[in-house]
Design a protein around this motif. Structure first.
Motif, PDB file in Angstrom:
ATOM      1  N   ARG A 137       0.833  -1.213   0.000  1.00 34.70           N
ATOM      2  CA  ARG A 137       0.000   0.000   0.000  1.00 34.70           C
ATOM      3  C   ARG A 137       0.863   1.256   0.000  1.00 34.70           C
ATOM      4  O   ARG A 137       0.590   2.208  -0.732  1.00 34.70           O
ATOM      5  CB  ARG A 137      -0.937   0.011   1.207  1.00 34.70           C
ATOM      6  CG  ARG A 137      -2.223  -0.735   0.980  1.00 34.70           C
ATOM      7  CD  ARG A 137      -3.268  -0.384   2.044  1.00 34.70           C
ATOM      8  NE  ARG A 137      -2.869  -0.815   3.354  1.00 34.70           N
ATOM      9  CZ  ARG A 137      -3.359  -1.882   3.984  1.00 34.70           C
ATOM     10  NH1 ARG A 137      -4.285  -2.613   3.410  1.00 34.70           N
ATOM     11  NH2 ARG A 137      -2.948  -2.203   5.179  1.00 34.70           N
ATOM     12  N   THR A 138       1.919   1.226   0.801  1.00 35.65           N
ATOM     13  CA  THR A 138       2.820   2.381   0.856  1.00 35.65           C
ATOM     14  C   THR A 138       3.505   2.589  -0.495  1.00 35.65           C
ATOM     15  O   THR A 138       3.569   3.725  -0.992  1.00 35.65           O
ATOM     16  CB  THR A 138       3.874   2.189   1.971  1.00 35.65           C
ATOM     17  OG1 THR A 138       3.185   2.081   3.224  1.00 35.65           O
ATOM     18  CG2 THR A 138       4.856   3.336   2.015  1.00 35.65           C
ATOM     19  N   THR A 141       0.907   3.910  -2.920  1.00 35.84           N
ATOM     20  CA  THR A 141       0.540   5.290  -2.567  1.00 35.84           C
ATOM     21  C   THR A 141       1.639   6.251  -3.018  1.00 35.84           C
ATOM     22  O   THR A 141       1.353   7.308  -3.603  1.00 35.84           O
ATOM     23  CB  THR A 141       0.293   5.414  -1.049  1.00 35.84           C
ATOM     24  OG1 THR A 141      -0.802   4.558  -0.700  1.00 35.84           O
ATOM     25  CG2 THR A 141      -0.018   6.848  -0.645  1.00 35.84           C
ATOM     26  N   ASP A 154      -6.514   2.192  -7.109  1.00 34.35           N
ATOM     27  CA  ASP A 154      -6.506   2.556  -5.702  1.00 34.35           C
ATOM     28  C   ASP A 154      -5.390   1.762  -5.020  1.00 34.35           C
ATOM     29  O   ASP A 154      -5.306   0.541  -5.210  1.00 34.35           O
ATOM     30  CB  ASP A 154      -7.864   2.197  -5.087  1.00 34.35           C
ATOM     31  CG  ASP A 154      -7.860   2.294  -3.585  1.00 34.35           C
ATOM     32  OD1 ASP A 154      -7.678   3.406  -3.068  1.00 34.35           O
ATOM     33  OD2 ASP A 154      -8.017   1.234  -2.934  1.00 34.35           O
ATOM     34  N   PRO A 155      -4.502   2.400  -4.250  1.00 36.08           N
ATOM     35  CA  PRO A 155      -3.396   1.673  -3.637  1.00 36.08           C
ATOM     36  C   PRO A 155      -3.804   0.470  -2.783  1.00 36.08           C
ATOM     37  O   PRO A 155      -3.166  -0.576  -2.839  1.00 36.08           O
ATOM     38  CB  PRO A 155      -2.685   2.739  -2.803  1.00 36.08           C
ATOM     39  CG  PRO A 155      -2.947   4.008  -3.542  1.00 36.08           C
ATOM     40  CD  PRO A 155      -4.362   3.851  -4.046  1.00 36.08           C
TER      41      PRO A 155
END
Length: 190
Positions: A137-138, A141, A154-155
């Motif tokens: 996710r990081t 993002t 979308d992350p």
């Protein structure tokens, strides 16, 4: 297997590691159907009652195998570079592991399948996967912030897509290169 000068199996941490490796091999070769405490002990050269000094239950041994397998992924993301370079490096390392270490992924899939029926194991595996999920996710993002993520990705959903794709690709290792290359093209803006 390492042995002492008298030909006895190793003791202490060496024996513990040997038991985990033996259980890992049993899972890789025959799944949970072939994972028997007696067989694991025999592979290490100890009496089956002795295994319980290290692993009181079979579940304890399985959890040690979970830790052993997930630990092999701790450093799969390069520490340096842009988010896209790091994501590409991560996917490349995963491709190499799927092709070069198929037994690793066989064991992971066995554990995933068992976790669907075993709430305790499901919780343990979910906890180990959470670090991977957060890292992805990081990365995604950061890639989005740099304008490098494909439009509409979308992350959080992208992280789930990576996890699901890697797990699926590990079941068909002969196609892993193509599948993960396509995943990279879908996620990263070119």
């Amino acid at each position: 297997m390492a042995t002492t000068r008298r030909g006895r199996p190793p003791g202490g941490p060496e024996r513990w590691n040997a038991l985990v490796q033996a259980a890992y091999r049993c899972l890789a070769e025959g799944g949970f159907e072939r994972l028997r405490m007696r067989d694991v002990a025999a592979q290490v050269g100890i009496d089956h009652s002795s295994i319980h000094h290290h692993f009181p239950t079979k579940q304890d041994l399985v959890i040690a195998v979970v830790d052993h397998t997930t630990r092999q992924f701790w450093s799969t993301t390069p520490p340096e570079g842009s988010a896209v370079e790091r994501l590409r490096g991560h996917l490349a390392t995963l491709r190499q592991k799927i092709v070069g270490q198929p037994e690793l992924h066989i064991v992971l899939r066995e554990l995933d399948l068992r976790a669907r029926r075993d709430p305790e194991l499901r919780e343990i595996i979910a906890g180990r996967e959470e670090g991977w999920r957060n890292s992805l996710r990081t990365l995604l993002t950061d890639a989005a912030a740099a304008g490098a993520l494909a439009p509409g990705v979308d992350p959080a959903t992208g992280a789930e897509l990576v996890i699901a794709t890697v797990k699926g690709a590990s079941l068909a290792s002969d196609r892993a290169d193509d599948v993960l290359e396509l995943l990279e093209r879908l996620l990263i803006r070119t």
